[in-house]
Enzyme design. Structure first.
Site, mmCIF file in Angstrom:
data_model
loop_
_atom_site.group_PDB
_atom_site.id
_atom_site.type_symbol
_atom_site.label_atom_id
_atom_site.label_comp_id
_atom_site.label_asym_id
_atom_site.label_seq_id
_atom_site.Cartn_x
_atom_site.Cartn_y
_atom_site.Cartn_z
ATOM 1 N N GLN A 1 0.810 -1.206 0.000
ATOM 2 C CA GLN A 1 0.000 0.000 0.000
ATOM 3 C C GLN A 1 0.840 1.251 0.000
ATOM 4 O OE1 GLN A 1 -3.272 -0.367 2.646
ATOM 5 N NE2 GLN A 1 -3.832 -2.293 1.774
ATOM 6 N N ASN B 1 2.614 4.097 8.520
ATOM 7 C CA ASN B 1 1.735 3.079 7.962
ATOM 8 C C ASN B 1 1.720 2.994 6.454
ATOM 9 O OD1 ASN B 1 -0.590 4.558 6.882
ATOM 10 N ND2 ASN B 1 -0.829 5.242 8.990
ATOM 11 N N CYS B 2 1.389 1.798 6.017
ATOM 12 C CA CYS B 2 1.328 1.476 4.596
ATOM 13 C C CYS B 2 -0.121 1.179 4.215
ATOM 14 C CB CYS B 2 2.198 0.268 4.291
ATOM 15 S SG CYS B 2 3.899 0.480 4.792
ATOM 16 N N VAL B 3 -1.078 1.965 4.687
ATOM 17 C CA VAL B 3 -2.440 1.816 4.175
ATOM 18 C C VAL B 3 -2.502 2.454 2.807
ATOM 19 C CG1 VAL B 3 -3.873 1.585 6.225
ATOM 20 C CG2 VAL B 3 -3.145 3.832 5.515
#
Lengths: 428, 348
Positions: free
Chosen positions: A112, A241-243
């Protein structure tokens, strides 16, 4: 708590022998920069590129974006809990290299991570096509797991941001903006006749590459708490984060929090802005119940008449958004929600995974599933082949000519859920 | 000749007759007829109605499948740029026919379709999602206004021009979400909305929240020791290498994978395609996402009847509800055909 933000407007960035700001141009000593950014034994290599507005340049995959800032007066530093101690930040004076940004890239960590195009149709959807970007490419050594990889790149980005920010320490800012929030009772007494507003600041904390940090603490592990809005401007909240790239808040967006800025703009005129309640979006039901109960309690305790609640991410956190909305509404407090939508590529599906009749005032950052075609770019920094595996990409996303067809989901900041962008959606 | 259009009308507007001729079978004539004349006048030289299809309302509604097939064939022969049906005003069976034909043309021939009817016409609720449906008055007294709006939409669709909002163009909202660029950023819009809400002024939400359909849980399994159990997952479990290239987010498909002869999932035979979580632990041992190992043990010890030979998998991350419903319907059909008694659903 009063914070003076001194903006030093950056009109260009170039490599030079000394890192400094001269007449609005950011000069960067490449070797020194790389030595600082790459100072981690888990890093195999670092490199740096410049990407400027209007250039035919694509950066992929983009992990985080950081604004260079430096504390010139007052307690603590930038990124408390990471780059300095955990003194209370948010007061004194902070200088900002406005218009410059550190963009981190490198081999993909998860799925993501995003795309930033500096020109063309994709550039319209990302705020970072308008900044002078110092692109830091970080490659870790072999044998590193994904979550370690994420941490290595995150910290390298912060070191780079601090290093560049220091160039603004002795520069006289082009303008100053002062933000002030007083201790609760004093703040209420300052505008006793105005309705009281609190911002409910939801942080992505689903874990496993979906994390956000407050003063260095993994926000999964916090009980909802109070922040003075100015603390955020000194980097008290950072992204880890890797959203999906479209609706995660890069560290840069936390530092320039648009909801906080807009609330300050009407503070003392239309309402009395008391401050922020930060809360999380954990994955278990008990965590969701606890955090939404605590959030509603804190909002009530502060005496709020109305709140803005913003979500980060989508799907599972829709449940947290709905719980916060329901519980705060039940206390007789008015709510406005900010979210984005996953209505399918054709826009015909329902947009959220949870819903409530109390959510009658919603601002949307747009439908992240909408398809966009990104033309060929002359320069590509990073790894274009990841277009097929990042969230929003699919098999066939990358054409043989180098153009990319993806959902807006893949573009960094496209459907910001803190309202950083101008996108929205309507029913047709 | 500009844009080529085929127009559909009923026996009444086709001049065949009233209720007594409602069983009239589909007929194609060249050129315009009835309301088509008004449409043609509105088009000027920008579009031409090449032919008109006339069909009796009773005939259509009593022979929906056969009539649709014949009508589709007639339209296909013309290869038009746009298809128009009606307007039907408050004529119920005519409205349903207009809607059904539009749906069939849109889905089978991929040609843009426009129709018009009164909002309470039963065809409106049934088909407004399948066509640009102009909201008309309840009688043909509103013909002129209806024709103007239908013609404007048809021209835009024919030239590929962007269609405006339902309010601006006069059609019924189709429930389709489309992105727009606003003058103010989202944060300012939220603060402005908050001020209005505090003051008790009227606010227009940017996203009207949906009403969800709730599914009642199924009856408990009578005897799990005799039950055939299947696994269905939205956690993205796939055979090593993700052979069907299921997307990491916004999945367009599901996979059906054999576990015949597999007692345990390992890094060699399985992985996850899901982009919404750290894949390390799923890739180390995919049994963490779909418990094949435990179910095999339970199968051997007789705690369950049997484990179905296949598992079904997709990625739930960012996948539209419509796609999910479609996958679920196909998977359920396959499960029923395989005499599966119970399903374990896992996510991430």
């Amino acid at each position: 708590m009063q914070l003076k933000i001194g903006n030093i407007y950056i009109k260009d960035v170039q490599f030079a022998s000394t890192t400094e700001v001269k007449e609005g141009v950011l000069h960067l000593n490449k070797d020194e920069f790389l030595a600082v950014a790459g100072d981690d034994e888990r890093i195999a290599s670092v490199d740096v590129y410049l990407a400027k507005p209007g250039e035919e340049t694509r950066i992929i995959p983009v992990k985080d974006v950081i604004e260079p800032r430096v504390k010139v007066e007052g307690d603590g530093g930038i990124f408390p809990g990471f780059m300095c101690g955990v003194e209370q930040v948010g007061s004194g004076t902070t200088h900002v290299l406005k218009g410059a940004a550190i963009v981190t890239t490198g081999r993909i960590v998860g799925f993501q991570e995003g795309i930033v195009d500096m020109s063309g149709p994709g550039a319209e959807y990302t705020p970072f096509s308008k900044t002078y970007n110092i692109v830091l490419k970080v490659e870790p050594i072999d044998g590193i797991l994904q979550h370690e990889h994420e941490e290595i790149v995150r910290l390298a980005g912060f070191r780079a941001g601090i290093y560049v920010g220091k160039a603004g320490h002795n520069v006289t800012p082009d303008d100053y903006r002062t933000f002030e929030t007083k201790p609760l009772v004093q703040q209420i007494n300052e505008y006793p006749d105005l309705p009281k507003v609190v911002y409910v600041y939801m942080l992505q904390t689903q874990g496993l590459l979906h994390d956000t940090y407050v003063y260095g603490v993994d926000a999964k592990k916090i009980i909802p708490t109070f922040l003075y809005p100015t603390e955020v401007f000194d980097g008290a909240v950072v992204s880890g984060n890797c959203v999906s790239a479209c609706d995660k808040n890069p560290t840069y967006v936390h530092m320039n929090h648009p909801v906080i800025e807009e609330l300050y703009a009407k503070h003392g005129k239309e309402f009395n802005f008391l401050g922020c309640v930060v809360t999380n979006e954990n994955v278990t039901l008990m965590d969701k119940e606890r955090s939404s109960n605590m959030t509603a309690k804190l909002v009530e305790f502060l005496g709020a008449d109305a709140v803005i609640i913003s979500e980060e991410g989508f799907g599972n956190p829709d449940a947290d958004l709905v719980m916060n909305c329901n519980k705060i509404t039940k206390k007789g407090i008015k709510t406005v929600l900010i979210t984005d939508e996953y209505a399918g590529q054709d826009g015909a599906s329902q947009s959220l995974a949870d819903s409530t009749p109390a959510g009658d005032a919603v601002v949307t950052g747009g439908n992240a599933n909408e398809i966009i075609k990104l033309p060929v770019m002359k320069n590509v920094i990073g790894y274009p082949e990841v277009a097929e595996v990042i969230a929003g990409g699919f098999q066939g996303s990358l054409s043989s000519d180098g153009s990319i067809t993806v959902e807006l989901q893949a573009i960094t900041g496209a459907t910001s859920e803190v309202g950083y962008g101008y996108l929205s959606a309507r029913t047709y | 000749m500009g844009i080529k259009i085929v127009h559909y009308i009923n026996q009444f507007y086709g001049g065949i007759g009233g209720e007594d001729k409602a069983d009239y079978a589909p007929e194609k004539i060249s050129g315009v007829k009835g309301p088509g004349m008004g449409l043609q006048a509105a088009f000027g030289d920008k579009a031409t109605i090449s032919s008109t299809i006339i069909c009796g309302d009773s005939y259509f509604n009593e022979n929906i499948e056969a009539a649709t097939e014949v009508i589709l064939e007639m339209i296909k022969e013309e290869n038009p740029d746009v298809f128009i049906a009606g307007p039907a005003f408050n004529a119920g069976r005519y409205g349903v026919a207009c809607g059904a034909v539009c749906k069939a043309v849109s889905e089978n021939l991929n040609i843009p379709v426009v129709t018009g009817m009164y909002i309470e016409n039963p065809g409106a609720d049934m088909y407004k999602k399948n066509a640009y449906m102009v909201e008309t008055t309840n009688s043909a007294a509103g013909m002129k206004d209806a024709i103007t709006k239908v013609a404007a939409l048809a021209l835009k669709l024919g030239t590929g021009e962007a269609i405006g909002t339902p309010e601006a163009e006069g059609y019924m909202a189709r429930g389709v979400r489309r992105n727009i660029i606003c003058e103010d950023r989202g944060a300012k819009r939220a603060v402005d909305m908050l001020i209005k809400k505090i003051k008790g002024e009227e606010i227009v939400t940017e996203y009207p929240m949906p009403t969800f359909d709730r599914v009642d849980p199924a009856e408990p399994v009578k005897d799990v020791r005799k039950a055939k159990i299947a696994i269905v997952s939205s956690g993205g479990p796939v055979p090593k290498g993700n052979p069907d290239h299921i997307e990491s987010s916004s999945a367009s498909k599901f996979g059906k994978y054999s576990i015949v002869g597999i007692d345990d999932l390992t890094p060699e035979n399985g992985e996850t395609a899901h982009g919404g979580y750290d894949p390390v632990y799923a890739n180390q041992d995919l049994d963490r996402v779909i418990p094949v190992d435990i179910l095999r043990e339970m199968e051997k010890s007789g705690e369950i009847g049997s484990l179905h030979d296949f598992y079904y998998s997709t990625v739930g991350n960012g996948t539209s509800v419509n796609n999910s419903k479609k996958f679920a319907a196909e998977i359920a059909k396959d499960l029923l055909a395989s005499n599966v008694d119970a399903v374990i659903l896992t996510s991430t």
